[in-house]
Design a protein around this motif. Structure first.
Motif, PDB file in Angstrom:
ATOM      1  N   PHE A   1       0.825  -1.211   0.000  1.00 44.01           N
ATOM      2  CA  PHE A   1       0.000   0.000   0.000  1.00 44.01           C
ATOM      3  C   PHE A   1       0.861   1.263   0.000  1.00 44.01           C
ATOM      4  N   GLN A   2       2.141   1.123   0.297  1.00 45.71           N
ATOM      5  CA  GLN A   2       3.008   2.298   0.366  1.00 45.71           C
ATOM      6  C   GLN A   2       3.366   2.851  -1.007  1.00 45.71           C
ATOM      7  N   ASN A   3       3.041   2.120  -2.061  1.00 45.31           N
ATOM      8  CA  ASN A   3       3.298   2.603  -3.418  1.00 45.31           C
ATOM      9  C   ASN A   3       2.191   3.515  -3.941  1.00 45.31           C
ATOM     10  N   ILE A   4       1.127   3.667  -3.167  1.00 46.53           N
ATOM     11  CA  ILE A   4      -0.013   4.479  -3.577  1.00 46.53           C
ATOM     12  C   ILE A   4      -0.501   5.302  -2.389  1.00 46.53           C
ATOM     13  N   ILE A   5      -1.404   6.241  -2.674  1.00 50.58           N
ATOM     14  CA  ILE A   5      -2.200   6.867  -1.620  1.00 50.58           C
ATOM     15  C   ILE A   5      -3.546   6.152  -1.651  1.00 50.58           C
ATOM     16  N   PRO A   6      -3.744   5.149  -0.790  1.00 50.23           N
ATOM     17  CA  PRO A   6      -4.928   4.288  -0.912  1.00 50.23           C
ATOM     18  C   PRO A   6      -6.225   5.080  -0.844  1.00 50.23           C
ATOM     19  N   CYS A   7      -7.032   4.921  -1.888  1.00 49.26           N
ATOM     20  CA  CYS A   7      -8.323   5.617  -1.980  1.00 49.26           C
ATOM     21  C   CYS A   7      -8.153   7.136  -1.884  1.00 49.26           C
ATOM     22  N   GLY A   8      -6.934   7.633  -2.093  1.00 54.01           N
ATOM     23  CA  GLY A   8      -6.671   9.064  -2.034  1.00 54.01           C
ATOM     24  C   GLY A   8      -6.671   9.640  -0.636  1.00 54.01           C
ATOM     25  N   LEU A   9      -6.568   8.784   0.384  1.00 53.49           N
ATOM     26  CA  LEU A   9      -6.702   9.222   1.775  1.00 53.49           C
ATOM     27  C   LEU A   9      -5.354   9.160   2.474  1.00 53.49           C
ATOM     28  N   ALA A  10      -4.528  10.177   2.256  1.00 54.55           N
ATOM     29  CA  ALA A  10      -3.183  10.186   2.835  1.00 54.55           C
ATOM     30  C   ALA A  10      -3.215  10.334   4.353  1.00 54.55           C
ATOM     31  N   GLN A  11      -4.318  10.879   4.896  1.00 57.94           N
ATOM     32  CA  GLN A  11      -4.374  11.167   6.331  1.00 57.94           C
ATOM     33  C   GLN A  11      -4.719   9.940   7.167  1.00 57.94           C
ATOM     34  N   PHE A  12      -5.075   8.823   6.524  1.00 53.64           N
ATOM     35  CA  PHE A  12      -5.479   7.637   7.260  1.00 53.64           C
ATOM     36  C   PHE A  12      -4.536   6.473   6.963  1.00 53.64           C
ATOM     37  N   GLY A  13      -4.517   5.505   7.859  1.00 54.30           N
ATOM     38  CA  GLY A  13      -3.698   4.324   7.674  1.00 54.30           C
ATOM     39  C   GLY A  13      -4.494   3.161   7.113  1.00 54.30           C
ATOM     40  N   VAL A  14      -3.767   2.076   6.855  1.00 52.28           N
ATOM     41  CA  VAL A  14      -4.364   0.837   6.356  1.00 52.28           C
ATOM     42  C   VAL A  14      -4.013  -0.273   7.339  1.00 52.28           C
ATOM     43  N   THR A  15      -4.943  -1.182   7.557  1.00 52.74           N
ATOM     44  CA  THR A  15      -4.694  -2.282   8.472  1.00 52.74           C
ATOM     45  C   THR A  15      -5.254  -3.573   7.902  1.00 52.74           C
ATOM     46  N   SER A  16      -5.121  -4.648   8.650  1.00 48.49           N
ATOM     47  CA  SER A  16      -5.593  -5.962   8.227  1.00 48.49           C
ATOM     48  C   SER A  16      -6.057  -6.737   9.448  1.00 48.49           C
ATOM     49  N   LEU A  17      -6.778  -7.812   9.199  1.00 47.41           N
ATOM     50  CA  LEU A  17      -7.158  -8.695  10.301  1.00 47.41           C
ATOM     51  C   LEU A  17      -5.925  -9.227  11.017  1.00 47.41           C
ATOM     52  N   ALA A  18      -4.909  -9.628  10.239  1.00 55.68           N
ATOM     53  CA  ALA A  18      -3.704 -10.176  10.855  1.00 55.68           C
ATOM     54  C   ALA A  18      -3.025  -9.159  11.759  1.00 55.68           C
ATOM     55  N   LYS A  19      -2.967  -7.911  11.314  1.00 54.18           N
ATOM     56  CA  LYS A  19      -2.318  -6.878  12.122  1.00 54.18           C
ATOM     57  C   LYS A  19      -3.101  -6.596  13.391  1.00 54.18           C
ATOM     58  N   GLU A  20      -4.412  -6.553  13.283  1.00 53.20           N
ATOM     59  CA  GLU A  20      -5.246  -6.243  14.447  1.00 53.20           C
ATOM     60  C   GLU A  20      -5.302  -7.403  15.439  1.00 53.20           C
ATOM     61  N   LEU A  21      -5.284  -8.632  14.925  1.00 53.66           N
ATOM     62  CA  LEU A  21      -5.433  -9.803  15.790  1.00 53.66           C
ATOM     63  C   LEU A  21      -4.114 -10.312  16.342  1.00 53.66           C
ATOM     64  N   GLY A  22      -3.034 -10.030  15.627  1.00 50.26           N
ATOM     65  CA  GLY A  22      -1.743 -10.574  16.032  1.00 50.26           C
ATOM     66  C   GLY A  22      -1.481 -11.962  15.492  1.00 50.26           C
ATOM     67  N   TYR A  23      -2.371 -12.455  14.640  1.00 50.38           N
ATOM     68  CA  TYR A  23      -2.157 -13.730  13.954  1.00 50.38           C
ATOM     69  C   TYR A  23      -2.901 -13.672  12.622  1.00 50.38           C
ATOM     70  N   ALA A  24      -2.552 -14.554  11.718  1.00 48.09           N
ATOM     71  CA  ALA A  24      -3.137 -14.543  10.381  1.00 48.09           C
ATOM     72  C   ALA A  24      -4.302 -15.524  10.303  1.00 48.09           C
ATOM     73  N   PRO A  25      -5.535 -15.037  10.166  1.00 42.94           N
ATOM     74  CA  PRO A  25      -6.677 -15.947  10.052  1.00 42.94           C
ATOM     75  C   PRO A  25      -6.598 -16.768   8.756  1.00 42.94           C
ATOM     76  N   GLU A  26      -7.220 -17.915   8.768  1.00 44.09           N
ATOM     77  CA  GLU A  26      -7.308 -18.739   7.581  1.00 44.09           C
ATOM     78  C   GLU A  26      -8.243 -18.085   6.567  1.00 44.09           C
ATOM     79  N   MET A  27      -7.800 -18.007   5.314  1.00 44.21           N
ATOM     80  CA  MET A  27      -8.631 -17.399   4.284  1.00 44.21           C
ATOM     81  C   MET A  27      -9.944 -18.168   4.098  1.00 44.21           C
ATOM     82  N   SER A  28      -9.892 -19.486   4.239  1.00 43.81           N
ATOM     83  CA  SER A  28     -11.109 -20.281   4.069  1.00 43.81           C
ATOM     84  C   SER A  28     -12.153 -19.928   5.125  1.00 43.81           C
TER      85      SER A  28
END
Length: 236
Positions: free
Chosen positions: A165-192
């Motif tokens: 995501f650092q190669n773009i300004i995601p959705c044009g919103l430079a003032q906000f960050g991007v996160t994921s389930l893995a980052k918030e939970l501290g582990y990577a959930p199964e995609m299934s």
């Protein structure tokens, strides 16, 4: 609703599937359909066409393995890649009793339902479609509508490489960050499991029954044209 649970699918292929299924849905030949899949590393630009939000030259990013595409969904630039669950619902809005805005709100609620399964509180942010955890965006939403039938949809960050995501300004919103389930939970959930929760949330919120298959639709070809007859594809 017919649901296709797919593996990694090239963006062009998914566009072609959507075009074919949207036309069939308009003619009443198929029921509402949902594609759940991942893409290889890809940047897509929506109708806002703010190319300055792509922070590096396209040729440079292409050499690094990124696809770059124009898209006829709404919104600005976003990233798709492995570890991100993308949902493309092909839904007849009038038959579902939905307005375009109501459909966006429904997609947001579906994602909030999935997050609640993981004991996370998804939030809406006024004026910014998508789903957030405080000021961190976890799901982008961008839709297209052709004669009352939806295409494109949502991209939920499950366990993607967030540095992409650092190669773009995601959705044009430079003032906000991007996160994921893995980052918030501290582990990577199964995609299934995330797929299962998305299917359950679509069933619940649309009050429908999902018929799930684990194979790709048997449609060939990769070229796609939008409603204005403009070809959509790699621009780098």
């Amino acid at each position: 609703m017919q649901v296709y649970l797919c593996q990694e699918v090239h963006y062009e292929t998914a566009l072609h599937w959507q075009k074919e299924f949207v036309e069939k849905r308009k003619r009443g030949e198929i029921e509402d359909t949902l594609f759940l899949l991942e893409h290889p590393p890809t940047y897509t630009m929506g109708s806002d066409q703010k190319w300055e939000h792509l922070l590096y030259p396209p040729d440079q990013l292409k050499k690094q393995g990124f696809g770059i595409y124009r898209s006829n969904r709404g919104g600005d630039i976003t990233y798709h890649g492995p570890g991100q669950m993308v949902a493309y619902p092909i839904i007849h809005l009038r038959e579902a009793g939905l307005t375009p805005i109501g459909f966006v709100r429904l997609l947001e609620q579906i994602v909030c339902d999935v997050l609640s399964f993981y004991h996370l509180e998804g939030q809406r942010k006024e004026g910014y479609p998508g789903v957030w955890i405080q000021d961190r965006k976890i799901c982008a939403i961008g839709i297209g509508i052709s004669r009352g039938v939806t295409f494109h949809g949502l991209a939920l960050n499950v366990r993607p490489n967030l540095t992409h995501f650092q190669n773009i300004i995601p959705c044009g919103l430079a003032q906000f960050g991007v996160t994921s389930l893995a980052k918030e939970l501290g582990y990577a959930p199964e995609m299934s499991m995330v797929q299962q929760q998305l299917v359950a949330a679509f069933e619940r919120n649309l009050q429908t029954t999902c018929h799930v298959c684990h194979h790709q639709p048997t449609i060939g070809g990769y070229e796609y044209e939008n409603d204005r007859g403009e070809k959509t594809g790699v621009i780098a």
